[in-house]
Write an enzyme that holds these catalytic residues in place. Sequence first.
Site, short mmCIF file in Angstrom:
data_model
loop_
_atom_site.label_atom_id
_atom_site.label_comp_id
_atom_site.label_asym_id
_atom_site.label_seq_id
_atom_site.Cartn_x
_atom_site.Cartn_y
_atom_site.Cartn_z
N LEU A 100 0.84 -1.32 0.18
CA LEU A 100 -0.17 -0.10 0.00
C LEU A 100 0.75 1.17 0.02
O LEU A 100 1.83 1.22 0.63
CB LEU A 100 -1.01 0.06 1.32
CG LEU A 100 -1.90 -1.00 1.65
CD1 LEU A 100 -2.69 -0.94 2.62
CD2 LEU A 100 -2.91 -0.91 0.26
N ASP A 101 0.47 2.37 -0.49
CA ASP A 101 1.21 3.60 -0.46
C ASP A 101 1.37 4.04 0.72
O ASP A 101 0.64 3.73 1.85
CB ASP A 101 0.43 4.57 -1.66
CG ASP A 101 0.26 4.13 -2.71
OD1 ASP A 101 1.21 3.25 -3.32
OD2 ASP A 101 -0.50 4.74 -3.78
N ARG A 102 2.32 4.85 0.96
CA ARG A 102 2.77 5.44 2.27
C ARG A 102 1.34 6.13 2.85
O ARG A 102 0.89 6.06 4.20
CB ARG A 102 3.59 6.62 2.40
CG ARG A 102 4.10 7.05 3.71
CD ARG A 102 5.74 7.62 3.74
NE ARG A 102 5.68 8.80 2.69
CZ ARG A 102 5.70 9.79 3.41
NH1 ARG A 102 5.44 10.11 4.66
NH2 ARG A 102 5.71 10.92 2.62
#
Length: 237
Positions: A100-102
């Site tokens: 998942l993106d930050r």
Amino acid sequence: MRLDRFIALHTEHSQQTARLLIAAGRVRVDERVVRDGQQRIDRFTTVQLDDIVLQRHTALYLMLHKPAGYLSATCDPVHPTVMELLAEPLRQQLHLAGRLDRSTTGLLILTNDGLWSRRLTEPGRRIPKVYLVGTAEPIAEQAAARFARGIHLAREGVDTSPAQLQLLAPCQARLTIHEGRHHQVKRMFHAVGNRVTSLHRESMGTIELDPALRPGQYRALTATEIAGVPAAGSRLV
């Protein structure tokens, strides 16, 4: 470490005798008879000589409620990573089954079972991933139809698989996709003239984020959740 050396270190047999035992079919590696003493093994390998288990690999499967601000990575010199949310003994054993993106929150799966994680994440398996999406502008009426046809991603030169968009509020929707390309959800909404302001993964296949988990908490997957990942050669959808 070579299998014959491992046998010699963990039994009273010499390395030469270990090679004879292996050649005779008396050694199993991960439940399979192995006759090559040069086979490499590691701490995640189960090794058995006759009826004696010399090393047992315990498979681990966790779901984590990822908070915003954490990288889906094992280490980073600048930002905190999701591994820092785990108990110290687990950090060296697990890998991420999908990222998942930050800034993205929600369901993240970690395991030490490489075959299982590949079954969960391989694009060709078309396992659905469900996201709760918040947007900067009201979502256009035609967005659902565009997503259902597929959005062209110029960087890869491909169209996304048909996706399902369920409008929940003017600036909120639930989106189901079947891939996991880089920033895919954000790029899909950009293609219809909108910007994602929040993104939360609710599920992967039949595995749903446990509502009892607060951000940063994790738990082991149940036997039913583990078995819900389709076997090799099959699709969930």
